[in-house]
Design a protein around this motif. Structure first.
Motif, mmCIF file in Angstrom:
data_model
loop_
_atom_site.group_PDB
_atom_site.id
_atom_site.type_symbol
_atom_site.label_atom_id
_atom_site.label_comp_id
_atom_site.label_asym_id
_atom_site.label_seq_id
_atom_site.Cartn_x
_atom_site.Cartn_y
_atom_site.Cartn_z
ATOM 1 N N GLU A 340 42.579 9.326 53.144
ATOM 2 C CA GLU A 340 42.265 8.442 52.613
ATOM 3 C C GLU A 340 40.293 8.644 53.681
ATOM 4 O O GLU A 340 39.822 8.284 53.077
ATOM 5 N N LEU A 341 40.654 9.314 54.173
ATOM 6 C CA LEU A 341 38.424 10.304 55.314
ATOM 7 C C LEU A 341 38.826 10.843 54.593
ATOM 8 O O LEU A 341 37.441 10.967 55.262
ATOM 9 N N ASN A 342 39.142 11.395 53.466
ATOM 10 C CA ASN A 342 39.018 13.069 53.455
ATOM 11 C C ASN A 342 38.541 13.619 54.248
ATOM 12 O O ASN A 342 37.695 14.491 54.333
ATOM 13 N N HIS A 343 39.874 14.263 54.944
ATOM 14 C CA HIS A 343 40.329 14.860 56.035
ATOM 15 C C HIS A 343 40.945 15.638 55.094
ATOM 16 O O HIS A 343 42.934 15.538 55.781
ATOM 17 N N TYR A 344 41.188 16.873 54.920
ATOM 18 C CA TYR A 344 42.115 17.606 54.802
ATOM 19 C C TYR A 344 42.082 18.956 55.269
ATOM 20 O O TYR A 344 41.142 19.321 55.599
ATOM 21 N N PRO A 345 43.433 19.450 55.126
ATOM 22 C CA PRO A 345 44.376 19.184 55.114
ATOM 23 C C PRO A 345 44.919 17.814 55.783
ATOM 24 O O PRO A 345 44.276 18.224 56.864
ATOM 25 N N ALA A 346 45.843 16.955 55.637
ATOM 26 C CA ALA A 346 45.881 15.766 56.591
ATOM 27 C C ALA A 346 46.844 15.947 57.334
ATOM 28 O O ALA A 346 47.781 15.007 56.648
ATOM 29 N N ILE A 347 46.361 17.099 58.084
ATOM 30 C CA ILE A 347 47.840 16.882 59.044
ATOM 31 C C ILE A 347 47.415 15.786 59.965
ATOM 32 O O ILE A 347 47.045 16.281 61.045
ATOM 33 N N ASP A 348 48.379 14.874 60.678
ATOM 34 C CA ASP A 348 48.317 14.843 61.551
ATOM 35 C C ASP A 348 48.653 14.962 62.828
ATOM 36 O O ASP A 348 50.204 14.806 62.848
ATOM 37 N N VAL A 349 48.305 15.493 63.665
ATOM 38 C CA VAL A 349 48.381 16.291 64.454
ATOM 39 C C VAL A 349 49.976 15.777 65.469
ATOM 40 O O VAL A 349 50.994 16.115 66.299
ATOM 41 N N LEU A 350 49.381 14.084 66.215
ATOM 42 C CA LEU A 350 50.190 13.641 67.034
ATOM 43 C C LEU A 350 51.221 13.503 66.674
ATOM 44 O O LEU A 350 52.160 13.732 67.487
ATOM 45 N N ALA A 351 51.416 13.224 65.131
ATOM 46 C CA ALA A 351 52.740 13.592 65.187
ATOM 47 C C ALA A 351 53.786 14.553 64.510
ATOM 48 O O ALA A 351 55.041 14.245 64.250
ATOM 49 N N SER A 352 53.140 15.764 64.916
ATOM 50 C CA SER A 352 54.103 16.573 64.475
ATOM 51 C C SER A 352 54.293 17.639 65.334
ATOM 52 O O SER A 352 54.127 17.292 66.437
ATOM 53 N N ILE A 353 55.084 18.627 65.193
ATOM 54 C CA ILE A 353 55.749 18.946 66.330
ATOM 55 C C ILE A 353 56.455 20.150 66.210
ATOM 56 O O ILE A 353 56.662 20.462 64.709
ATOM 57 N N SER A 354 56.400 21.895 66.758
ATOM 58 C CA SER A 354 56.949 22.672 66.789
ATOM 59 C C SER A 354 57.539 23.332 67.688
ATOM 60 O O SER A 354 57.416 23.142 69.047
ATOM 61 N N ARG A 355 59.111 22.195 67.418
ATOM 62 C CA ARG A 355 59.790 22.938 68.859
ATOM 63 C C ARG A 355 59.966 24.071 68.954
ATOM 64 O O ARG A 355 60.421 24.587 70.481
ATOM 65 N N LEU A 356 59.123 25.324 68.670
ATOM 66 C CA LEU A 356 60.002 26.324 69.043
ATOM 67 C C LEU A 356 58.587 27.007 69.308
ATOM 68 O O LEU A 356 58.318 28.816 69.765
ATOM 69 N N MET A 357 56.979 26.110 69.110
ATOM 70 C CA MET A 357 56.028 26.657 69.745
ATOM 71 C C MET A 357 55.948 27.100 70.996
ATOM 72 O O MET A 357 55.244 28.452 71.245
ATOM 73 N N ILE A 358 56.651 26.578 71.706
ATOM 74 C CA ILE A 358 56.310 26.945 73.219
ATOM 75 C C ILE A 358 57.305 28.996 73.244
ATOM 76 O O ILE A 358 57.056 29.777 74.349
#
Length: 436
Positions: A340-358
């Motif tokens: 709604e704020l025209n922020h695309y892609p609308a990825i919520d970084v704080l709510a997202s996680i990759s368990r294998l990024m480490i």
């Protein structure tokens, strides 16, 4: 050769070359999605043919009840009536596979729908076992997808399975198209399950574009029988497994697991399964891990799975979301607020996680992403105070820095559809931002 041995060999040859009469069945009842027949002598999962006047329609044996065979159509069976013959085929569903499938568009059973013939001789069954857990290669390399927010903060590894969780209309299909065009994977296999017919061509021509050349698209639209929609996921997974067995790094994208679960719910309820959470029968929750485990690394190649989950009423704890999140190796959350704020892609970084990024990124990359996450979290925590002007600069050093970096971080996370940043560029910019 002795006479008994010679006779036995001749008998086996004769037996193998003889065509025995098949026991056919006949329809005695059709209720909703289910066809009941007396006969044929079929096994669970066998493909049968319903003999309509002008054509034969495919069905699959999905159960047995009171001496009757329960079938579910894979095609339209309008015209079927009491006494219509049903023929067993003694085979299960499979999909024709070959390297010339690239650039092709197939239906839920792997048959071409783009007007060109498919010349492949090898077949893979739709139901296959997942790779042996001790023969799976460990996930140690990143798979760049060309989206800064993902490559920078939610880095995906080769062979990882990750879910994209979002409500309707926040940019799932557009994000999948960006990933398909920008990824460094050798082959894309894309399953569009339960999509609107209008959106299929739109996705292929607008979102996927040039990415079609190294992709196989499996389509089963919302108007098709529930069993065909459910089989589309197995077809796409089997095609991905074929390319993995050739040693390729495959990116399997499924849109969406929720519509697959809905199709499976229709099937389960039609054959008499008890409804459980939100009407989903037990077969849905048993089927999710069995199909998701087939993705991942083998001892030959890799399948990186990206599965979208259509979150009902923006409830991220509804049964399908909760189950998928517990199986996959990370989740990407798309936020309606950001859209709604025209922020695309609308990825919520704080709510997202990759368990294998480490396991797949450098120490410098990991440290930079954690530093910037801390700044974003600090800003989010103080957002209400900042918005009403109640926050006094100098009160908190971390919040002061977060306010200063807000516009730079937003510029980094926003990305135009046509942008194609390299993984090295993304990491370099991320490290630079973290050091400011």
């Amino acid at each position: 050769m002795s006479e008994p041995a010679k006779f036995l060999r001749q008998f086996k040859e004769k037996l193998n070359s003889t065509e025995f009469p098949k026991y056919n069945g006949k329809i005695v009842r059709i209720v909703g999605l289910t066809v009941e027949s007396i006969g044929p002598d079929a096994f669970l999962g066998e493909v049968c043919e319903v003999d309509l006047e002008s054509r034969k329609a495919l069905c699959e044996v999905v159960g047995f009840k009171d001496g009757r065979v329960l079938l579910m159509p894979l095609e339209n069976i309008s015209g079927a009536k009491h006494g219509t013959l049903v023929f067993g085929t003694s085979r299960q569903l499979g999909v024709a596979v070959g390297e010339d499938m690239l650039g092709r568009i197939l239906d839920g059973l792997g048959r071409p729908i783009d007007g060109r013939p498919l010349t492949t001789s090898k077949r893979y069954p739709l139901l296959r076992n997942a790779p042996h857990p001790l023969k799976r290669m460990r996930i140690t390399e990143p798979l760049p997808v060309g989206v800064r927010a993902i490559d920078g903060f939610i880095t995906i590894g080769k062979g990882q399975r990750i879910g994209i969780f979002a409500g309707s209309g926040v940019g799932k299909s557009t994000l999948l198209g960006m990933i398909a065009r920008n990824t460094i994977a050798d082959v894309n296999v894309i399953a569009l399950i339960g999509e609107r017919g209008r959106e299929v061509r739109e996705f292929i021509e607008k979102d996927l574009g040039e990415g079609l050349k190294r992709s196989v698209v499996v389509v089963s639209t919302s108007d098709q029988p529930a069993l065909l929609r459910a089989k589309a996921l197995y077809t796409a997974t089997s095609i991905a497994e074929f390319f993995r067995d050739l040693g390729y790094n495959v990116l399997l994208m499924v849109d969406s697991l929720t519509r697959w679960a809905m199709a499976q719910r229709e099937i389960g309820l039609a054959i008499g399964e008890p409804p459980t959470s939100r009407g989903y029968p037990p077969s849905v929750f048993a089927g999710l891990p069995s199909i998701l485990e087939r993705a991942g690394n083998s001892d030959k190649g890799s399948i990186t799975g990206i599965y979208t989950v259509l979150v009902e009423a923006d409830d991220f704890n509804e049964p399908i979301s909760d189950t998928v999140r517990s199986i996959v190796d990370g989740h990407i959350v798309l936020s309606r607020r950001l859209a709604e704020l025209n922020h695309y892609p609308a990825i919520d970084v704080l709510a997202s996680i990759s368990r294998l990024m480490i396991d797949v990124v450098s120490e410098e990359h990991l440290k930079a992403s954690r530093t910037l996450r801390s700044l974003m979290a600090a800003y989010q925590e103080a957002k209400d105070l900042i918005d009403v002007g109640a926050y006094k600069p100098g009160s908190n050093e971390l919040i002061d820095k977060a306010i200063k970096m807000k516009s730079l971080l937003d510029a980094f996370l926003k990305q135009d559809i046509g942008e194609k940043p390299s993984f090295e560029e993304t990491v370099s910019t991320l490290v630079k931002l973290a050091s400011m």
